[in-house]
Design a protein around this motif. Structure first.
Motif, PDB file in Angstrom:
ATOM      1  N   ILE A 291       0.850  -1.203   0.000  1.00  0.00           N
ATOM      2  CA  ILE A 291       0.000   0.000   0.000  1.00  0.00           C
ATOM      3  C   ILE A 291       0.878   1.243   0.000  1.00  0.00           C
ATOM      4  O   ILE A 291       0.624   2.213  -0.718  1.00  0.00           O
ATOM      5  CB  ILE A 291      -0.945  -0.012   1.224  1.00  0.00           C
ATOM      6  CG1 ILE A 291      -1.859  -1.238   1.164  1.00  0.00           C
ATOM      7  CG2 ILE A 291      -1.759   1.276   1.272  1.00  0.00           C
ATOM      8  CD1 ILE A 291      -2.729  -1.404   2.403  1.00  0.00           C
TER       9      ILE A 291
ATOM     10  N   SER B 205       1.009   4.216  -2.758  1.00  0.00           N
ATOM     11  CA  SER B 205       0.763   5.613  -2.372  1.00  0.00           C
ATOM     12  C   SER B 205       1.917   6.515  -2.781  1.00  0.00           C
ATOM     13  O   SER B 205       1.707   7.617  -3.290  1.00  0.00           O
ATOM     14  CB  SER B 205       0.592   5.732  -0.856  1.00  0.00           C
ATOM     15  OG  SER B 205      -0.474   4.935  -0.417  1.00  0.00           O
TER      16      SER B 205
ATOM     17  N   SER C  63      -3.098   8.574 -10.328  1.00  0.00           N
ATOM     18  CA  SER C  63      -3.969   7.799  -9.455  1.00  0.00           C
ATOM     19  C   SER C  63      -4.177   6.435 -10.093  1.00  0.00           C
ATOM     20  O   SER C  63      -4.576   6.325 -11.257  1.00  0.00           O
ATOM     21  CB  SER C  63      -5.294   8.543  -9.284  1.00  0.00           C
ATOM     22  OG  SER C  63      -6.151   7.777  -8.463  1.00  0.00           O
ATOM     23  N   ILE C  64      -3.878   5.392  -9.331  1.00  0.00           N
ATOM     24  CA  ILE C  64      -4.043   4.031  -9.856  1.00  0.00           C
ATOM     25  C   ILE C  64      -5.357   3.482  -9.299  1.00  0.00           C
ATOM     26  O   ILE C  64      -5.539   3.422  -8.077  1.00  0.00           O
ATOM     27  CB  ILE C  64      -2.865   3.140  -9.426  1.00  0.00           C
ATOM     28  CG1 ILE C  64      -1.557   3.737  -9.969  1.00  0.00           C
ATOM     29  CG2 ILE C  64      -3.059   1.703  -9.907  1.00  0.00           C
ATOM     30  CD1 ILE C  64      -0.298   3.134  -9.391  1.00  0.00           C
ATOM     31  N   PRO C  65      -6.301   3.107 -10.174  1.00  0.00           N
ATOM     32  CA  PRO C  65      -7.609   2.664  -9.681  1.00  0.00           C
ATOM     33  C   PRO C  65      -7.456   1.483  -8.714  1.00  0.00           C
ATOM     34  O   PRO C  65      -6.612   0.616  -8.917  1.00  0.00           O
ATOM     35  CB  PRO C  65      -8.339   2.228 -10.951  1.00  0.00           C
ATOM     36  CG  PRO C  65      -7.642   2.953 -12.061  1.00  0.00           C
ATOM     37  CD  PRO C  65      -6.220   3.102 -11.637  1.00  0.00           C
ATOM     38  N   ILE C  66      -8.278   1.495  -7.687  1.00  0.00           N
ATOM     39  CA  ILE C  66      -8.154   0.485  -6.632  1.00  0.00           C
ATOM     40  C   ILE C  66      -8.311  -0.931  -7.195  1.00  0.00           C
ATOM     41  O   ILE C  66      -7.672  -1.875  -6.737  1.00  0.00           O
ATOM     42  CB  ILE C  66      -9.156   0.792  -5.489  1.00  0.00           C
ATOM     43  CG1 ILE C  66      -8.845  -0.050  -4.242  1.00  0.00           C
ATOM     44  CG2 ILE C  66     -10.585   0.604  -5.931  1.00  0.00           C
ATOM     45  CD1 ILE C  66      -9.553   0.447  -2.996  1.00  0.00           C
TER      46      ILE C  66
ATOM     47  N   ILE D 295      -4.915  -2.452  -8.370  1.00  0.00           N
ATOM     48  CA  ILE D 295      -3.742  -2.490  -7.502  1.00  0.00           C
ATOM     49  C   ILE D 295      -3.261  -3.915  -7.255  1.00  0.00           C
ATOM     50  O   ILE D 295      -2.059  -4.187  -7.202  1.00  0.00           O
ATOM     51  CB  ILE D 295      -4.049  -1.726  -6.191  1.00  0.00           C
ATOM     52  CG1 ILE D 295      -4.060  -0.231  -6.521  1.00  0.00           C
ATOM     53  CG2 ILE D 295      -3.017  -2.036  -5.115  1.00  0.00           C
ATOM     54  CD1 ILE D 295      -4.546   0.658  -5.423  1.00  0.00           C
TER      55      ILE D 295
END
Lengths: 72, 551
Positions: free
Chosen positions: A38, A42, A51-54, A57
């Motif tokens: 995580i 971040s 921004s990497i889509p959840i 990940i």
């Protein structure tokens, strides 16, 4: 770009850049556990302003998997 | 030291960011009150000296319906906290203030329960802190206010791993915890040394005068007054204050005695080093006089040259960077406090400390820091650019004669017209020099006016240099160069006048280090004229070190 990415990941994991390369995966480095993952995501997001889509990940299995998100 | 972090959210990642201390994080982060309440819990088995309670407001009231049950829940938690603090009096408890973001869209008329919850919690932990010597309030809500929720929290990290804070938020909070832990193992500095000109007030007292310096209740000068207020507060918390300034003592005392806006008084300082000696020497002397270690000193000066000099000669002294924008002076001092003087509590004894140091200050002979001074001067990479006065220099030349008070041998004030006339007067030579160093260009700072009195004798009508570059023996090197030029012109004698004023003590020490002069006249007011034989040598004894270019 690739060098900066490796440096950012190293910094997120609190280890030396020399221990990492583009093929390094979670589990190869002790600090890269689920919590470390995580933090890696971040820090990459913050340093590259992306921004990497959840949903995506979990698909990041090695450092090079970040490259498609970083733009040019 | 050993510390435990308890929270109602996942603080594992936050805890990993704390350095130099052993950190325990309770497993199962929902169970923080149980950990507190159960004397057999892992947290107590770990044996911490400090326990941090990081309470997340959003999580605390998740699922709560209505204000009253939420207030009751707070009271329940507080009771457990107080009980634990009562039971373990040798453990310090640090309780965070609460930030409760609005949970649901609601009409304005509906009120602001989040604020009430925050208040209720704050009242509770403040009461606990007042009742128990080992309970402290850690103001994390202030951090939220300074940084903003959008920066401090991260919804992605929350959904991914129950991590409430962003990476930035974790770093900032870890820094707060780190500071609290470090303060307990005692790395606190003792003494804050301050420069005066452009530090405690705006401008240069020796040049701008009592009315010319910036220091006021409102407006631009208020940034210095506010800075002084913060400094005095540090003094009240037991930080020893001192002054290290290159100035005439008389000028400075006039400010202390007569400037209405001065917040700091002479008595607030345990030591006042106001003279023209190099600052590393003065600072070494302060440590000896106050009998404290050099490594417990913090030195604040607006001049990068002075800061570098002190860092080079006395690396143990903490020398923070001065803010480029003086509007930030108060924030700067807040940071200096946190980095150097942070303390969990200040005792009556601390507050009296400046006074006791004042009484005990002992004068001892000053050790020479000459070697380190030479190294320092060489490292400045000073470049002097010297030349005959040109038309476009006239205005600056006149201004230099008008404004320069300190390193000024004769203090003769000239108008632009007079300076212009000197340029074409036979037998007169006007030189001007600019000085640059590794920090930048200081501009035109030197002016010399030489007048031929006869075929073999010349005099220095004017010899002055701005205080910006004083204390670096630049004047020595320029005089040496001018003497060589005069000798090449066939002159063999140079007369140097010194006219004392209230402010030109630096000029006196300059003429006094010249060698081989014969006093040819002297008056009652202390004015003197020397004559130097320059046919075979130079009155300058200080070896040149700067690069001198002529144009």
């Amino acid at each position: 770009m690739e060098q900066k990415l490796i440096a950012v990941v190293a910094s997120a994991l609190g280890g030396p850049t020399s221990a990492l390369n583009l093929e390094t995966a979670p589990g190869d480095v002790e600090a890269w556990d689920s919590l470390g993952h995580i933090n890696v995501v971040s820090e990459v997001e913050a340093e590259f302003g992306v921004s990497i889509p959840i949903e995506n990940i979990a698909d990041i299995q090695r450092i090079s998997d970040f490259l498609p998100y970083l733009g040019k | 030291m050993k510390c435990a972090v308890l929270s109602n959210v996942n603080v594992e990642s936050l805890a990993r960011r704390i350095e130099r201390h052993e950190v325990h994080v309770a497993q199962g982060y929902g169970a923080w009150t149980q950990e507190l309440a159960n004397p057999a819990s892992e947290t107590w088995a770990f044996g911490p000296s400090a326990v941090f309670l990081i309470v997340d407001g959003a999580e605390l009231f998740r699922g709560q319906r209505g204000l009253d049950p939420a207030l009751a829940e707070i009271d329940g938690h507080l009771a457990w906290i107080e009980r634990a603090a009562e039971r373990s009096r040798d453990i310090k408890f640090f309780l965070s203030t609460l930030d409760v973001p609005a949970r649901s869209p609601r009409a304005l008329k509906h009120g602001h329960p989040e604020r009430q919850l925050e208040q209720h919690w704050l009242a509770g932990i403040s009461r606990a802190s007042a009742n128990h010597a080992n309970v402290y309030v850690l103001d994390l809500k202030a951090l939220v206010e300074d940084v903003g929720r959008a920066q401090l929290y991260s919804s992605k990290r929350w959904y991914l791993g129950g991590l409430r804070f962003s990476v930035l938020g974790e770093k900032l909070i870890a820094k707060e915890l780190q500071r609290v832990l470090d303060a307990q193992v005692g790395a606190r500095k003792k003494c804050l040394l301050l420069d005066l000109d452009n530090t405690l007030w705006g401008g240069v007292i020796g040049e701008d005068g009592l009315q010319g310096i910036q220091l006021s209740e409102t407006g631009e000068g208020a940034r210095y007054k506010d800075f002084q207020r913060r400094i005095r507060q540090l003094g009240e918390m037991g930080v020893i204050l001192g002054i290290v300034s290159k100035n005439n003592e008389g000028d400075v005392f006039e400010v202390f005695d007569r400037h209405e806006q001065m917040v700091l008084k002479k008595e607030d300082f345990a030591i006042l080093k106001i003279d023209w000696s190099p600052k590393p020497e003065s600072i070494a002397a302060v440590a000896r006089d106050l009998e404290i270690g050099i490594d417990s000193l913090v030195f604040i000066d607006d001049s990068p040259v002075e800061r570098e000099a002190v860092r080079a000669a006395l690396p143990e002294v903490t020398v923070p960077e001065f803010p480029a924008d003086t509007c930030e002076l108060s924030a700067f001092l807040e940071q200096v406090y946190k980095d150097c003087f942070f303390t969990l509590e200040s005792t009556e004894e601390d507050r009296k400390r400046t006074g006791s140091y004042l009484a005990n200050a002992r004068r001892t002979a000053e050790r020479s820091a000459a070697e380190s001074l030479d190294d320092f001067l060489a490292a400045l990479r000073t470049k002097i650019s010297l030349g005959k006065l040109r038309d476009d220099d006239v205005q600056r030349a006149a201004q230099l004669t008008q404004k320069t008070n300190q390193l000024n041998l004769t203090t003769r004030r000239y108008t632009e017209q007079q300076v212009q006339a000197f340029r074409t007067t036979p037998g007169m030579a006007v030189s001007i020099a600019s000085v640059a160093d590794k920090y930048g260009d200081n501009g035109k700072v030197f002016l010399g006016i030489v007048r031929k009195l006869s075929a073999d004798t010349a005099e220095l009508d004017t010899f002055l240099m701005s205080c910006r570059v004083m204390g670096r023996f630049i004047e020595d090197q320029i005089l040496d160069h001018l003497v060589n030029e005069l000798r090449a012109d066939g002159l063999s004698r140079l007369r140097v006048h010194f006219v004392p004023t209230r402010k030109n003590a630096p000029a006196r020490s300059f003429v006094e280090r010249l060698a081989g002069g014969q006093v040819v006249s002297e008056d009652e007011s202390g004015g003197k004229t020397w004559e130097f034989d320059i046919a075979h040598g130079s009155p300058v004894t200080k070896p040149p070190y700067a690069e001198l270019l002529t144009r």
